[in-house]
Write a protein that holds these residues in place. Structure first.
Motif, short mmCIF file in Angstrom:
data_model
loop_
_atom_site.label_atom_id
_atom_site.label_comp_id
_atom_site.label_asym_id
_atom_site.label_seq_id
_atom_site.Cartn_x
_atom_site.Cartn_y
_atom_site.Cartn_z
N UNK A 124 -3.62 2.84 5.12
CA UNK A 124 -3.75 3.35 3.74
C UNK A 124 -4.84 2.53 3.05
N UNK A 125 -5.86 3.22 2.57
CA UNK A 125 -6.93 2.48 1.90
C UNK A 125 -6.58 2.27 0.41
N UNK A 126 -7.45 1.58 -0.28
CA UNK A 126 -7.13 1.22 -1.67
C UNK A 126 -7.10 2.43 -2.60
N UNK A 127 -7.59 3.58 -2.11
CA UNK A 127 -7.53 4.79 -2.94
C UNK A 127 -6.30 5.63 -2.59
N UNK A 128 -5.36 5.02 -1.92
CA UNK A 128 -4.08 5.65 -1.54
C UNK A 128 -4.27 6.77 -0.53
N UNK A 129 -5.38 6.74 0.17
CA UNK A 129 -5.63 7.79 1.18
C UNK A 129 -5.15 7.28 2.54
N UNK A 155 -12.28 -0.09 3.62
CA UNK A 155 -12.70 -0.21 2.21
C UNK A 155 -12.53 -1.62 1.69
N UNK A 174 0.85 -1.20 0.00
CA UNK A 174 0.00 0.00 0.00
C UNK A 174 0.88 1.24 0.00
N UNK A 175 0.45 2.23 -0.72
CA UNK A 175 1.25 3.46 -0.82
C UNK A 175 0.29 4.64 -0.82
N UNK A 176 0.69 5.72 -0.18
CA UNK A 176 -0.21 6.89 -0.13
C UNK A 176 0.02 7.77 -1.37
N UNK A 177 -0.89 8.69 -1.56
CA UNK A 177 -0.92 9.51 -2.79
C UNK A 177 0.39 10.22 -3.12
N UNK A 227 -9.31 -5.74 -1.45
CA UNK A 227 -9.95 -4.43 -1.57
C UNK A 227 -9.38 -3.60 -2.70
N UNK A 228 -8.40 -4.13 -3.42
CA UNK A 228 -7.77 -3.34 -4.48
C UNK A 228 -8.08 -3.89 -5.87
N UNK A 260 0.14 -1.89 -4.14
CA UNK A 260 -0.87 -2.76 -3.52
C UNK A 260 -0.63 -4.25 -3.84
#
Lengths: 156, 460
Positions: free
Chosen positions: B89-94, B45, A65-68, A110-111, A84
């Protein structure tokens, strides 16, 4: 020859890139792993990581997982990012070595493409290619209610 | 008495788990997820079907999974842990801020089956914290106070116009900084800004300073000297302490304001002035007008737009931020590395009334810098007379403290607007009268003995 970097946690992909500290860099030539070594890195400084990987001619980064913020930086560089991903790193290397796509097996829960917000225009993880145009005609999209909505709005 | 627990269905725990807003999941000893409640689905999520059977770190994806897993600590030590803050961290990278509590999962015999992790979504709290951290800033002025916000909101409009502005405020409240901010926001920003303290100079000197003089105007006037009006040509001039000027000087100033021209000492012809005039005072000008110590026509001429800076004791919520700002500035100026102020010392500062306002606060911090032998300014570094002050308990750093301050200010403003008529104030604020009374009491708002309603009746 392809050089791939993985953020690792023991023999697994590190669950979260943002706090990972170890990289496994693997060089695959003619379906053989020619070279592999571990390196430490500071995930809080993604630009340094990008420079480091480009310097070493790494073209692909696989992480959990990686943040924005770091994801945007990496995606805007010449590196290709496959985020992910989870699971045993050797199994993933084996997939690449033999030229197979990763498939959903290694995708974090979830991805998947059935998630809200997913465009269905080809998942890089599933195809191993960035924005594979072939997937744009994915038959799964035909059932997408949004697409139906667009059709209705079209002039006769 | 009936034993209620016997009547409950076996699925009660499940129903409770599904109804709560905290995410809950359980793992076995191999870190495989065994159960995953509805809130956990919502926060992460990840659907229950996808989560169950997977390793917890693949689903939970917290920054603590790898190095500092709370559940691992619980499983190793056999003790529960509560409320450690982290993010997932959710699947929307948030990144989703959460708090975590963990405990062991045991069967009826007491054998450990695995662990339970409970987590709470703190996104809203974080948003509120960020909101709280927001500061209004214009130029070198910063504040979180609603009183200052009002000024900051209208300031760009005030700056746009070329009208004279009267800045009121006690000494040390930052009148000159506000004037500078007006200048910086105006179309004159690239021209000079000159501030002159009218109270500090006798009439003749003030006149020559402002209007300049011609060679030979008086003994030793060997050559022409431009005054501040000439130097500020095209820009802005601040006439500070205007309330301290003599009636004779006020007459000359009125001419400048009305005719847009002035006469340097010894000059024959008047000079046109293209200068925006800002005036500031800590005096009560209407009262001075009534006492005939300030010209009424000049007062009306300068009082086109009025901005009143609140004293520091009315914007106490700004004190922590101002202290931080002053420490930063002094660190840079003095090459020191003071990291901050001890909470107890800060409480004393917040409780103090600051008759000298921000200037006094600045002096206190500067003195503490000299006394401070550590990285943090301690209570003992503050002046002794300050330590003798009673300490208020409100903590402006906390959400509750800031909210109480804001509430108190809003209620006080509304009361003032309604001439302290409680019923009208409650209506204005959209609360019941009893709620208003309760708030007035709990927030310690001082009320005058009369209220608007009674006052009206008496006057009728």
């Amino acid at each position: 020859m392809i050089k791939i970097a993985f953020t690792v946690w023991g023999d697994r992909i590190s669950p979260v890139f943002d706090c990972a500290d170890t990289l496994l860099i693997v060089e695959i030539t003619n379906k053989q792993v020619k070279n592999r070594h571990l390196e430490s890195f500071n995930s809080a400084k993604p630009l340094f990581l990008i420079e480091k990987l480009i310097e070493q001619e790494v073209s692909l980064l696989i992480c959990g997982a990686i943040s924005e913020m770091p994801a945007d930086l990496i995606e805007n560089s010449s590196l290709k990012l496959i985020p992910f991903i989870s699971g045993n790193v050797d199994k993933i290397i084996d997939r690449f070595r033999t030229g197979l796509s990763l498939g959903k097996t290694f995708l974090m829960p979830g991805c998947g493409c059935n998630q809200r917000g997913c465009t269905g225009k080809g998942h890089p993880v599933l195809s191993n290619k960035k924005g594979n145009p072939k997937n744009k005609g994915n038959p799964k999209n035909k059932g997408n209610p949004n697409r139906k909505g667009i059709k209705k709005q079209r002039k006769p | 008495m009936t034993n209620i627990t016997n009547d409950l269905p076996s699925s009660t725990t499940e129903i409770i788990l599904e109804s709560i807003s905290d995410g809950v999941f359980t793992v076995d000893k191999d870190w495989t997820i065994m159960s995953f409640n509805r809130a956990a689905e919502e926060i992460t999520g990840v659907s229950r079907n996808e989560a169950i059977g997977r390793h917890c770190w693949e689903v939970f994806r917290s920054n603590k999974c790898e190095q500092d897993c709370a559940l691992r600590r619980t499983m190793t030590a056999g003790t529960s842990s509560t409320s450690s803050s982290t993010y997932i961290i959710n699947s929307k990278k948030k990144r989703i801020p959460i708090s975590i509590s963990t405990s062991l999962l045991k069967n009826k015999k007491g054998d450990v089956l695995g662990g339970v992790e409970t987590f709470r979504d703190l996104s809203l709290v974080e948003e509120l914290r960020k909101e709280l951290d927001k500061r209004f800033q214009i130029g070198n002025m910063m504040s979180r106070s609603s009183l200052m916000e009002k000024i900051f909101k209208i300031l760009p409009r005030v700056a746009e116009s070329d009208s004279t502005v009267l800045i009121l405020g006690e000494t040390g409240t930052g009148k000159e900084i506000l004037a500078h901010a007006i200048h910086d926001l105006s179309s004159r920003k690239n021209k000079p800004f000159i501030a002159i303290n009218c109270g500090a100079l006798p009439d003749t000197l003030l006149e020559s300073e402002l209007f300049g003089y011609k060679a030979g105007a008086f003994t030793h006037a060997m050559k022409d000297k431009p005054g501040d009006f000439a130097l500020a040509e095209g820009g802005t001039i601040l006439l500070d302490e205007i309330g301290d000027t003599s009636p004779a000087f006020q007459t000359k100033l009125l001419r400048v304001l009305e005719e847009k021209e002035y006469k340097p000492l010894g000059a024959v012809k008047p000079v046109q002035a293209n200068v925006r005039i800002l005036a500031a005072t800590n005096r009560n000008l209407p009262e001075m007008v009534a006492n005939e110590t300030f010209r009424q026509d000049l007062f009306y001429r300068i009082n086109i737009v009025q901005l009143e800076l609140p004293p520091l004791c009315k914007r106490r919520e700004d004190i922590p931020m101002l202290v931080e700002h002053i420490i930063d500035r002094l660190n840079k100026l003095q090459g020191k590395a003071i990291r901050g102020i001890d909470p107890e010392a800060l409480k004393v500062l917040i409780s103090y009334d600051f008759p000298g306002n921000i200037r006094e606060l600045q002096n206190i911090i500067e003195r503490s810098f000299i006394m401070c032998s550590d990285k943090i300014i301690q209570l003992s570094d503050l002046p002794a007379d300050l330590n003798a002050q009673p300490v208020q308990t409100t903590d402006w750093h906390t959400l509750n403290g800031a909210r109480a301050s804001s509430e108190a200010q809003t209620i006080a403003d509304a009361l003032k607007q309604n001439d302290y008529n409680r019923a009208a104030t409650a209506r204005d604020l959209g609360v019941h009268k009893s709620t208003l009374f309760r708030k007035i009491k709990s927030l310690g708002i001082n009320l005058p003995e009369y209220d608007g309603r009674r006052g009206k009746k008496e006057s009728q």
